[in-house]
Write a protein that holds these residues in place. Structure first.
Motif, PDB file in Angstrom:
ATOM      1  N   PRO A 174       0.819  -1.209   0.000  1.00 10.41           N
ATOM      2  CA  PRO A 174       0.000   0.000   0.000  1.00 10.41           C
ATOM      3  C   PRO A 174       0.853   1.260   0.000  1.00 10.41           C
ATOM      4  CG  PRO A 174      -0.765  -1.567   1.652  1.00 10.41           C
ATOM      5  CD  PRO A 174       0.585  -2.039   1.192  1.00 10.41           C
ATOM      6  N   GLN A 175       0.178   2.388  -0.245  1.00  8.40           N
ATOM      7  CA  GLN A 175       0.891   3.606  -0.558  1.00  8.40           C
ATOM      8  C   GLN A 175       1.232   4.426   0.687  1.00  8.40           C
ATOM      9  OE1 GLN A 175       0.727   7.115  -1.161  1.00  8.40           O
ATOM     10  NE2 GLN A 175       2.130   7.196  -2.880  1.00  8.40           N
ATOM     11  N   ASN A 176       2.481   4.826   0.754  1.00  6.11           N
ATOM     12  CA  ASN A 176       2.981   5.739   1.787  1.00  6.11           C
ATOM     13  C   ASN A 176       3.331   7.045   1.074  1.00  6.11           C
ATOM     14  OD1 ASN A 176       4.512   7.127   3.713  1.00  6.11           O
ATOM     15  ND2 ASN A 176       6.191   5.665   3.713  1.00  6.11           N
ATOM     16  N   PRO A 177       2.696   8.173   1.419  1.00  6.39           N
ATOM     17  CA  PRO A 177       2.060   8.510   2.696  1.00  6.39           C
ATOM     18  C   PRO A 177       0.532   8.523   2.721  1.00  6.39           C
ATOM     19  CG  PRO A 177       2.574  10.514   1.536  1.00  6.39           C
ATOM     20  CD  PRO A 177       3.028   9.393   0.638  1.00  6.39           C
ATOM     21  N   THR A 178      -0.150   8.197   1.610  1.00  4.83           N
ATOM     22  CA  THR A 178      -1.597   8.418   1.568  1.00  4.83           C
ATOM     23  C   THR A 178      -2.404   7.288   2.185  1.00  4.83           C
ATOM     24  OG1 THR A 178      -1.977   7.358  -0.596  1.00  4.83           O
ATOM     25  CG2 THR A 178      -1.268   9.676  -0.601  1.00  4.83           C
ATOM     26  N   GLY A 179      -1.770   6.115   2.372  1.00  4.59           N
ATOM     27  CA  GLY A 179      -2.504   4.985   2.925  1.00  4.59           C
ATOM     28  C   GLY A 179      -3.422   4.295   1.940  1.00  4.59           C
ATOM     29  N   ARG A 180      -3.317   4.619   0.644  1.00 10.02           N
ATOM     30  CA  ARG A 180      -4.162   3.971  -0.359  1.00 10.02           C
ATOM     31  C   ARG A 180      -3.768   2.507  -0.521  1.00 10.02           C
ATOM     32  NH1 ARG A 180      -7.004   4.950  -5.007  1.00 10.02           N
ATOM     33  NH2 ARG A 180      -7.059   2.692  -4.903  1.00 10.02           N
ATOM     34  N   ILE A 181      -4.771   1.645  -0.535  1.00 12.11           N
ATOM     35  CA  ILE A 181      -4.581   0.249  -0.902  1.00 12.11           C
ATOM     36  C   ILE A 181      -4.999   0.136  -2.364  1.00 12.11           C
ATOM     37  CG2 ILE A 181      -5.292  -2.124  -0.501  1.00 12.11           C
ATOM     38  CD1 ILE A 181      -5.884  -1.369   2.395  1.00 12.11           C
ATOM     39  N   TRP A 182      -4.059  -0.163  -3.241  1.00  6.84           N
ATOM     40  CA  TRP A 182      -4.389  -0.250  -4.654  1.00  6.84           C
ATOM     41  C   TRP A 182      -5.255  -1.473  -4.924  1.00  6.84           C
ATOM     42  CZ3 TRP A 182      -3.513   4.331  -5.967  1.00  6.84           C
ATOM     43  CH2 TRP A 182      -2.345   5.010  -5.608  1.00  6.84           C
ATOM     44  N   THR A 183      -6.229  -1.315  -5.797  1.00  4.81           N
ATOM     45  CA  THR A 183      -7.126  -2.414  -6.142  1.00  4.81           C
ATOM     46  C   THR A 183      -6.462  -3.343  -7.151  1.00  4.81           C
ATOM     47  OG1 THR A 183      -8.136  -1.245  -8.015  1.00  4.81           O
ATOM     48  CG2 THR A 183      -9.093  -0.863  -5.823  1.00  4.81           C
ATOM     49  N   ALA A 184      -7.023  -4.528  -7.302  1.00  2.00           N
ATOM     50  CA  ALA A 184      -6.505  -5.466  -8.299  1.00  2.00           C
ATOM     51  C   ALA A 184      -6.602  -4.872  -9.695  1.00  2.00           C
ATOM     52  CB  ALA A 184      -7.275  -6.781  -8.213  1.00  2.00           C
ATOM     53  N   GLU A 185      -7.682  -4.113  -9.943  1.00  2.00           N
ATOM     54  CA  GLU A 185      -7.854  -3.498 -11.260  1.00  2.00           C
ATOM     55  C   GLU A 185      -6.773  -2.453 -11.522  1.00  2.00           C
ATOM     56  OE1 GLU A 185     -11.336  -5.536  -9.984  1.00  2.00           O
ATOM     57  OE2 GLU A 185     -10.267  -3.879  -8.999  1.00  2.00           O
ATOM     58  N   GLU A 186      -6.441  -1.657 -10.517  1.00  2.00           N
ATOM     59  CA  GLU A 186      -5.388  -0.655 -10.676  1.00  2.00           C
ATOM     60  C   GLU A 186      -4.030  -1.314 -10.887  1.00  2.00           C
ATOM     61  OE1 GLU A 186      -6.990   3.112  -8.026  1.00  2.00           O
ATOM     62  OE2 GLU A 186      -6.376   1.282  -6.985  1.00  2.00           O
ATOM     63  N   VAL A 307      -8.027  11.217  15.964  1.00  2.00           N
ATOM     64  CA  VAL A 307      -7.369  12.384  15.382  1.00  2.00           C
ATOM     65  C   VAL A 307      -8.308  13.087  14.411  1.00  2.00           C
ATOM     66  CG1 VAL A 307      -5.526  13.127  13.828  1.00  2.00           C
ATOM     67  CG2 VAL A 307      -5.020  11.510  15.664  1.00  2.00           C
ATOM     68  N   GLU A 308      -8.946  12.319  13.544  1.00  2.00           N
ATOM     69  CA  GLU A 308      -9.859  12.917  12.564  1.00  2.00           C
ATOM     70  C   GLU A 308     -10.998  13.668  13.256  1.00  2.00           C
ATOM     71  OE1 GLU A 308     -11.973  11.251   8.602  1.00  2.00           O
ATOM     72  OE2 GLU A 308     -12.633  10.327  10.474  1.00  2.00           O
ATOM     73  N   LYS A 309     -11.615  13.040  14.237  1.00  2.00           N
ATOM     74  CA  LYS A 309     -12.753  13.645  14.932  1.00  2.00           C
ATOM     75  C   LYS A 309     -12.358  14.936  15.638  1.00  2.00           C
ATOM     76  CE  LYS A 309     -15.902  12.749  18.809  1.00  2.00           C
ATOM     77  NZ  LYS A 309     -16.273  11.768  19.878  1.00  2.00           N
ATOM     78  N   LEU A 321      -6.746  12.806   5.579  1.00  2.00           N
ATOM     79  CA  LEU A 321      -6.885  11.498   4.952  1.00  2.00           C
ATOM     80  C   LEU A 321      -6.362  10.437   5.913  1.00  2.00           C
ATOM     81  CD1 LEU A 321      -7.485   9.680   2.521  1.00  2.00           C
ATOM     82  CD2 LEU A 321      -5.244  10.282   1.591  1.00  2.00           C
ATOM     83  N   LYS A 322      -7.265   9.566   6.367  1.00  2.00           N
ATOM     84  CA  LYS A 322      -6.861   8.483   7.275  1.00  2.00           C
ATOM     85  C   LYS A 322      -6.131   7.382   6.513  1.00  2.00           C
ATOM     86  CE  LYS A 322     -10.945   7.352   8.795  1.00  2.00           C
ATOM     87  NZ  LYS A 322     -11.753   8.259   7.964  1.00  2.00           N
ATOM     88  N   GLY A 323      -6.710   6.989   5.380  1.00  2.00           N
ATOM     89  CA  GLY A 323      -6.154   5.877   4.622  1.00  2.00           C
ATOM     90  C   GLY A 323      -6.481   4.547   5.260  1.00  2.00           C
ATOM     91  N   ASP A 324      -6.622   3.504   4.436  1.00  2.00           N
ATOM     92  CA  ASP A 324      -6.956   2.171   4.927  1.00  2.00           C
ATOM     93  C   ASP A 324      -5.732   1.363   5.334  1.00  2.00           C
ATOM     94  OD1 ASP A 324      -9.717   2.377   4.709  1.00  2.00           O
ATOM     95  OD2 ASP A 324      -9.733   1.735   2.616  1.00  2.00           O
ATOM     96  N   SER A 325      -4.550   1.906   5.087  1.00  2.00           N
ATOM     97  CA  SER A 325      -3.329   1.200   5.446  1.00  2.00           C
ATOM     98  C   SER A 325      -2.320   2.175   6.032  1.00  2.00           C
ATOM     99  CB  SER A 325      -2.729   0.504   4.222  1.00  2.00           C
ATOM    100  OG  SER A 325      -1.554  -0.208   4.568  1.00  2.00           O
ATOM    101  N   THR A 326      -1.282   1.616   6.629  1.00  2.00           N
ATOM    102  CA  THR A 326      -0.219   2.318   7.341  1.00  2.00           C
ATOM    103  C   THR A 326      -0.753   2.922   8.648  1.00  2.00           C
ATOM    104  OG1 THR A 326      -0.368   4.612   6.493  1.00  2.00           O
ATOM    105  CG2 THR A 326       0.746   2.984   5.092  1.00  2.00           C
TER     106      THR A 326
END
Length: 397
Positions: A174-186, A307-309, A321-326
């Motif tokens: 997954p992506q650092n620093p955004t926390g994006r988990i790339w999909t199989a399609e991507e 933190v977000e709240k 952006l919380k991100g689903d990873s990291t």
């Protein structure tokens, strides 16, 4: 077993990079945790220390099986033993692969914002880093609890990969620093474009086990045979179990010719041998640490939600952006000004909280800060309070 992630730790006595700052500053920058590693890992390491002999260490068959079992059971990827090459760390895998699989002066494509050490691995080896900026979407009008969402600009990627001087794509998944988990399609589309232009993929997947509860990641090599054939994947237990000071990693290379090249370069660079603790730490993590990891992921996710709240209440002008990873959060601070380095400097020296500058992750990171939430809840609350002082520092004066 219950794990106490709230227990405060004092790391300064052992010269940690993260805590190399004045005592008045709360460090929430570099990507390691303030949690003690899993007690199961500590117990195995104590036993190893008590043995008292720390000579040369071989790589046993069990080491291969540990990676095979973990990625099969947790990430549904079947790995053949021969695909794995021992390495002393993920960064050595990246740097050695860049040296072996490209020529000086050639281009390495990176989707930015991206881990700042990528640039070091590329530039220090005499190659050119070419940025393919991710597209940052404002999600306030979407059904999303995130303020931002990052997408890949595949048209730009296609164009940049078409340059005959571009030989490698360095991926963070997954992506650092955004926390994006790339999909199989991507990931499939990335592989399709790289194969089209004769470009190899080096995928850094060290953050893959730090996930929002219920989330899962897709290994680049798992998507299809083509992705496996054109890729080198760097994997390790060090980030997710907070044992980065014990160098241990693996290069996952399904293609035999690529694997031979990577193996040759790692050993040429003297990065292919374990130390006295590398194998036992890896063994303890993968064979006994899963319950701790799951508990840590829950705790970190709760920190992100907190933190977000609180920041949305105390500094509503920020986009988060919380991100689903990291265990990292990506914060748009452009409402406070365009110079993220100045903002970060003032937060550190006037508000007493140390975050990473976004601009070090590429041009598209300008105006952002990266926040590490892998610390105790008490420190999270203190960090929120100190970041919120930025609202007064930058908007009310």
């Amino acid at each position: 077993m219950n794990y106490n992630f709230d227990q405060l730790t004092d790391r300064r006595q052992y010269d940690p990079v993260k805590w190399d700052c004045d005592a008045s500053v709360l460090p929430m920058w570099v990507a390691d945790m303030d949690f003690e590693t899993a007690p199961e890992i500590k117990s195995v390491l104590k036993e190893r220390v008590n043995h008292g002999i720390f000579g040369y260490t071989d790589i046993p068959d069990r080491w291969y099986q540990l990676y095979q079992d973990w990625w099969q059971n947790r990430h549904h990827l079947t790995i053949e033993k021969d695909w794995l090459v021992y390495a002393s760390g993920v960064i050595p895998v990246l740097s050695s692969s860049i040296r072996r699989l490209s020529a000086p002066g050639e281009n390495v494509l990176v989707m930015t914002p991206a881990y700042n050490i990528f640039r070091n691995c590329i530039v220090n080896n005499g190659r050119n880093m070419v940025e393919c900026p991710l597209v940052c979407e404002n999600t306030t009008s979407r059904e999303s609890d995130e303020d931002m969402h990052y997408l890949i600009d595949f048209d730009a990627m296609d164009s940049l990969l078409s340059n005959p001087q571009t030989s490698l794509l360095l991926l963070c998944n997954p992506q650092n620093p955004t926390g994006r988990i790339w999909t199989a399609e991507e990931l499939d589309r990335i592989g399709e474009l790289c194969e089209k232009h004769g470009v190899l993929v080096i995928s850094d997947e060290i953050h893959c086990d730090i996930l929002r509860p219920g989330a899962s990641y897709v290994p680049f090599a798992s998507v299809n045979d083509r992705n496996a054939r054109i890729s080198i994947t760097a994997i390790a237990p060090t980030k997710c179990f907070n044992i980065a000071g014990i160098p241990t990693a693996a290069a996952l290379v399904p293609d035999s010719l690529l694997r031979h090249k990577v193996w040759r370069q790692l050993n040429t660079d003297e990065c292919g041998e374990p130390n006295a603790f590398s194998i036992v730490a890896c063994d303890a993590a993968f064979s006994q640490g899963e319950n701790w990891l799951n508990a840590m992921n829950r705790y970190v996710w709760e920190n992100k939600l907190l933190v977000e709240k609180e920041l949305k209440k105390l500094a509503p002008e920020l986009k988060i952006l919380k991100g689903d990873s990291t265990y990292l959060m990506w914060i748009d601070v452009r409402a406070w000004g365009e110079d993220d380095r100045e903002i970060g400097h003032r937060l550190k020296h006037e508000a007493g909280v140390w975050l990473s500058y976004g601009s070090q992750y590429g041009n598209s990171g300008k105006g952002f800060l990266r926040l590490n939430v892998a610390t105790q809840r008490e420190r999270i609350l203190e960090g929120i309070s100190r970041i919120a002082k930025g609202h007064e520092l930058f908007l009310n004066h």
